[in-house]
Design a protein around this motif. Structure first.
Motif, PDB file in Angstrom:
ATOM      1  N   GLY A 114      -1.197  -1.971 -34.896  1.00 44.75           N
ATOM      2  CA  GLY A 114      -1.859  -1.821 -33.607  1.00 44.75           C
ATOM      3  C   GLY A 114      -1.300  -2.825 -32.615  1.00 44.75           C
ATOM      4  N   ASN A 115      -1.267  -2.438 -31.341  1.00 45.98           N
ATOM      5  CA  ASN A 115      -0.732  -3.310 -30.297  1.00 45.98           C
ATOM      6  C   ASN A 115      -1.713  -3.416 -29.141  1.00 45.98           C
ATOM      7  N   HIS A 116      -1.766  -4.602 -28.579  1.00 39.94           N
ATOM      8  CA  HIS A 116      -2.527  -4.809 -27.350  1.00 39.94           C
ATOM      9  C   HIS A 116      -1.585  -5.369 -26.298  1.00 39.94           C
ATOM     10  N   THR A 117      -1.529  -4.732 -25.139  1.00 35.26           N
ATOM     11  CA  THR A 117      -0.677  -5.204 -24.045  1.00 35.26           C
ATOM     12  C   THR A 117      -1.548  -5.526 -22.840  1.00 35.26           C
ATOM     13  N   THR A 118      -1.147  -6.561 -22.117  1.00 30.30           N
ATOM     14  CA  THR A 118      -1.904  -6.973 -20.952  1.00 30.30           C
ATOM     15  C   THR A 118      -0.966  -7.609 -19.938  1.00 30.30           C
ATOM     16  N   GLY A 119      -1.411  -7.684 -18.685  1.00 29.10           N
ATOM     17  CA  GLY A 119      -0.611  -8.315 -17.641  1.00 29.10           C
ATOM     18  C   GLY A 119      -0.162  -7.321 -16.593  1.00 29.10           C
ATOM     19  N   ASN A 120       0.665  -7.799 -15.683  1.00 31.07           N
ATOM     20  CA  ASN A 120       1.160  -6.993 -14.562  1.00 31.07           C
ATOM     21  C   ASN A 120       2.427  -6.256 -14.984  1.00 31.07           C
ATOM     22  N   PHE A 121       2.267  -5.043 -15.522  1.00 33.58           N
ATOM     23  CA  PHE A 121       3.417  -4.302 -16.022  1.00 33.58           C
ATOM     24  C   PHE A 121       4.248  -3.668 -14.902  1.00 33.58           C
ATOM     25  N   SER A 122       3.773  -3.720 -13.655  1.00 36.77           N
ATOM     26  CA  SER A 122       4.509  -3.137 -12.525  1.00 36.77           C
ATOM     27  C   SER A 122       5.307  -4.179 -11.749  1.00 36.77           C
ATOM     28  N   TYR A 123       5.536  -5.347 -12.344  1.00 37.24           N
ATOM     29  CA  TYR A 123       6.265  -6.426 -11.658  1.00 37.24           C
ATOM     30  C   TYR A 123       7.646  -5.974 -11.185  1.00 37.24           C
ATOM     31  N   TRP A 143      -3.133  -0.022 -28.386  1.00 42.99           N
ATOM     32  CA  TRP A 143      -2.320   1.113 -28.804  1.00 42.99           C
ATOM     33  C   TRP A 143      -2.321   1.238 -30.323  1.00 42.99           C
ATOM     34  N   LEU A 144      -2.646   2.437 -30.798  1.00 43.90           N
ATOM     35  CA  LEU A 144      -2.505   2.742 -32.212  1.00 43.90           C
ATOM     36  C   LEU A 144      -1.071   3.190 -32.437  1.00 43.90           C
ATOM     37  N   THR A 145      -0.253   2.305 -32.964  1.00 46.24           N
ATOM     38  CA  THR A 145       1.186   2.552 -33.055  1.00 46.24           C
ATOM     39  C   THR A 145       1.598   3.147 -34.389  1.00 46.24           C
ATOM     40  N   GLU A 146       0.919   2.797 -35.466  1.00 46.92           N
ATOM     41  CA  GLU A 146       1.297   3.374 -36.752  1.00 46.92           C
ATOM     42  C   GLU A 146       0.114   3.398 -37.706  1.00 46.92           C
ATOM     43  N   ALA A 147      -0.010   4.517 -38.398  1.00 44.81           N
ATOM     44  CA  ALA A 147      -0.931   4.673 -39.515  1.00 44.81           C
ATOM     45  C   ALA A 147      -0.260   5.673 -40.445  1.00 44.81           C
ATOM     46  N   SER A 148       0.499   5.167 -41.403  1.00 41.65           N
ATOM     47  CA  SER A 148       1.375   6.039 -42.187  1.00 41.65           C
ATOM     48  C   SER A 148       1.260   5.774 -43.676  1.00 41.65           C
ATOM     49  N   LEU A 149       1.650   6.790 -44.434  1.00 41.56           N
ATOM     50  CA  LEU A 149       1.781   6.691 -45.883  1.00 41.56           C
ATOM     51  C   LEU A 149       3.265   6.772 -46.213  1.00 41.56           C
ATOM     52  N   GLN A 192      15.583   6.681 -21.325  1.00 36.08           N
ATOM     53  CA  GLN A 192      14.455   6.897 -20.426  1.00 36.08           C
ATOM     54  C   GLN A 192      13.877   8.305 -20.517  1.00 36.08           C
ATOM     55  N   SER A 193      14.264   9.082 -21.522  1.00 30.16           N
ATOM     56  CA  SER A 193      13.796  10.463 -21.636  1.00 30.16           C
ATOM     57  C   SER A 193      12.270  10.534 -21.662  1.00 30.16           C
ATOM     58  N   ASN A 194      11.730  11.584 -21.062  1.00 32.92           N
ATOM     59  CA  ASN A 194      10.284  11.738 -20.980  1.00 32.92           C
ATOM     60  C   ASN A 194       9.657  11.956 -22.348  1.00 32.92           C
ATOM     61  N   ASP A 195       8.466  11.400 -22.532  1.00 26.37           N
ATOM     62  CA  ASP A 195       7.579  11.744 -23.641  1.00 26.37           C
ATOM     63  C   ASP A 195       8.052  11.341 -25.021  1.00 26.37           C
ATOM     64  N   LEU A 196       9.086  10.532 -25.151  1.00 26.92           N
ATOM     65  CA  LEU A 196       9.485  10.072 -26.472  1.00 26.92           C
ATOM     66  C   LEU A 196       8.502   9.005 -26.959  1.00 26.92           C
ATOM     67  N   PRO A 197       8.099   9.056 -28.231  1.00 23.02           N
ATOM     68  CA  PRO A 197       7.114   8.086 -28.750  1.00 23.02           C
ATOM     69  C   PRO A 197       7.755   6.749 -29.099  1.00 23.02           C
ATOM     70  N   ILE A 198       8.178   6.016 -28.075  1.00 20.26           N
ATOM     71  CA  ILE A 198       8.790   4.706 -28.257  1.00 20.26           C
ATOM     72  C   ILE A 198       7.679   3.654 -28.343  1.00 20.26           C
ATOM     73  N   ASN A 199       7.746   2.790 -29.338  1.00 21.61           N
ATOM     74  CA  ASN A 199       6.759   1.739 -29.571  1.00 21.61           C
ATOM     75  C   ASN A 199       6.398   1.036 -28.262  1.00 21.61           C
ATOM     76  N   PRO A 200       5.097   0.885 -27.884  1.00 16.99           N
ATOM     77  CA  PRO A 200       3.905   1.066 -28.721  1.00 16.99           C
ATOM     78  C   PRO A 200       3.347   2.491 -28.732  1.00 16.99           C
ATOM     79  N   TYR A 201       3.962   3.456 -28.036  1.00 14.19           N
ATOM     80  CA  TYR A 201       3.509   4.837 -28.116  1.00 14.19           C
ATOM     81  C   TYR A 201       3.861   5.413 -29.483  1.00 14.19           C
ATOM     82  N   SER A 202       3.141   6.445 -29.891  1.00 15.79           N
ATOM     83  CA  SER A 202       3.368   7.026 -31.208  1.00 15.79           C
ATOM     84  C   SER A 202       2.970   8.492 -31.199  1.00 15.79           C
ATOM     85  N   SER A 203       3.297   9.189 -32.278  1.00 18.20           N
ATOM     86  CA  SER A 203       2.925  10.588 -32.430  1.00 18.20           C
ATOM     87  C   SER A 203       2.883  10.918 -33.913  1.00 18.20           C
ATOM     88  N   VAL A 204       2.394  12.092 -34.231  1.00 17.50           N
ATOM     89  CA  VAL A 204       2.450  12.569 -35.607  1.00 17.50           C
ATOM     90  C   VAL A 204       3.910  12.869 -35.946  1.00 17.50           C
TER      91      VAL A 204
END
Length: 447
Positions: A114-123, A143-149, A192-204
């Motif tokens: 799991g990840n937590h991000t904070t701060g001014n990300f639009s700097y 962010w729930l980044t991984e829950a895997s077997l 920079q491709s759209n919608d790729l699950p790059i950490n901290p984003y994730s997908s099944v």
């Protein structure tokens, strides 16, 4: 903020960094006393030992804070602070056993991150840069980044992992890129491709790794783009008034195929200590007639040649190819070094606003006498822009140059002052943006 105040702040930060470096001078490895034992960084504190966790449980917490300001150039002279906290938990009965002694149950592991991000990300946007200057510039949230077997290969040839996953570090990422602070040099070759699950984003998704030879691996992955937004944020984020926003959910799937070569002819693995020679004034590179040889812990990644490609059934995500090479230079700099080059390319310029990237750099361990565990970092990159994809940038490219120095206080704490020069910053709309000189510090805490 007035520019004069930022200049005064820059002087204060500079003096603070100098004081930190001087205070760190007595860190492990600073003395060259001819010892034949390996000089390694000490460990200040670990949650694993403090909580007295069982052998089948491994817990790690990493905090990366990245304050930064730009006293010169940009649309405005200002500063920002971002921070990412990552919690990793692995459950595996084989953690403390040699893989040659594993039974079937020892191969299986549960991975949670799991990840937590904070701060001014639009700097970056505020000062007129397209690419963020900080690698932790993600929207505020949990962010729930991984829950895997995972069934680990052990001494076998096939490793399989499935569940909620990010695509990196399995794909795109080379370990040497983790030394950098700028987002284009750190992590995933600026794709920079759209919608790729790059950490901290994730997908099944799922990943299969086939060990063809000891130094040759073939990896394949499949990720469901429709599920990215579902795992974009924990419900806890609503306490901060945050709503998940990753650019909308994708459609369909994306497939990855990557081959990695890690032959020792490129560079020794990180697990192998660096042979050096102990002299009265410092540790120096080893030479044939050294009378007091010793070794130091290797902070640098091993050699790697990695080439991959991805293909998506979503036309808004597109396709791409990428690759990187990490090897030793052979130059007599520091106690050990690595150089790297990397590139990515998206053939459909209507999908990716930055369809091409090329970068490279050099990382040197022990560049400063009596600091054998510190690492000097240099990198340069160039991200090209498409005139056919939103946001319809008219500039041909944005470049970035980074110079940093990682002060290894111990395994728990590292400080990394960084300087960045942004060439042709292209986020000013119709107005030109002066080149940006930014300075900051990456503070790493590992528990």
């Amino acid at each position: 903020m007035p520019q004069g105040r930022w200049r005064r702040l820059s002087v204060g930060v500079g003096l603070s960094l100098l004081g930190a470096l001087m205070a760190a001078g007595g860190a492990p490895g600073a003395r060259a006393d001819g010892s034949t034992t390996t000089v390694s960084p000490s460990t200040l504190f670990t949650l694993q030992s403090a909580l007295k966790l069982p052998d089948w449980m491994q817990l790690e917490v990493a905090i990366s804070a990245q304050p930064m300001f730009n006293p010169v150039g940009g649309l405005v002279n200002t500063g920002a602070y971002v921070q990412q906290t990552s919690v990793d938990l692995q459950l595996n009965s084989g953690l403390t056993r040699d893989t040659s002694q594993w039974r079937e149950f020892d191969h299986w592991a549960v991975n949670l991150n799991g990840n937590h991000t904070t701060g001014n990300f639009s700097y970056g946007t505020e000062i007129g840069a397209i690419f963020p200057l900080q690698s932790a510039s993600y929207p505020t949230g949990f962010w729930l980044t991984e829950a895997s077997l995972e069934r680990q290969a052990g001494n076998g040839r096939v490793n399989v992992k499935a569940g909620i996953l990010p695509l990196n570090p399995d794909f795109m990422e080379a370990p040497i890129l983790n030394f950098y602070v700028h987002s284009s040099l750190n992590n995933t070759l600026n794709i920079q491709s759209n919608d790729l699950p790059i950490n901290p984003y994730s997908s099944v998704g799922g990943v299969v790794n086939l060990r063809i030879q000891n130094n040759l691996n073939l990896r394949a992955g499949l990720f469901n783009l429709n599920s990215i937004e579902a795992f974009s944020s924990f419900p806890l984020a609503t306490f901060q008034g945050f709503q998940a926003n990753v650019g909308g959910a994708g459609n369909g799937t994306v497939q990855f195929l990557q081959i990695d070569y890690t032959g020792s002819g490129l560079a020794p693995p990180q697990t192998r200590p660096i042979p050096v020679c102990s002299q009265p004034w410092a540790l120096v590179r080893n030479f044939p007639r050294c009378k007091t040889p010793t070794t130091i812990a290797n902070q640098l990644p091993g050699g790697l040649l990695s080439v991959g490609a991805y293909n998506s059934t979503d036309p808004q995500t597109g396709n791409g190819i990428y690759g990187s090479l990490t090897l030793r230079s052979g130059l007599p700099v520091g106690l050990a070094d690595r150089i790297w080059v990397g590139a990515s390319y998206t053939p459909d310029a209507t999908v990716d606003f930055s369809p091409n990237f090329v970068g490279g750099g050099m990382v040197v361990q022990g560049a400063v006498p009596k600091r054998p565990l510190d690492v000097l970092v240099f990198g340069i990159g160039k991200g090209g822009f498409s005139s056919q994809a939103s946001p319809n940038l008219t500039s041909p490219y944005e470049g970035m140059l980074e110079l940093g120095y990682m002060i290894m206080l111990n395994e728990t704490v590292q400080l990394q002052p960084t300087l960045q020069w942004i060439i042709n910053p292209s986020g000013g709309g119709n107005q030109s943006v002066p080149g940006i000189l930014a300075a900051g510090m990456q503070i790493n805490l590992n528990f």
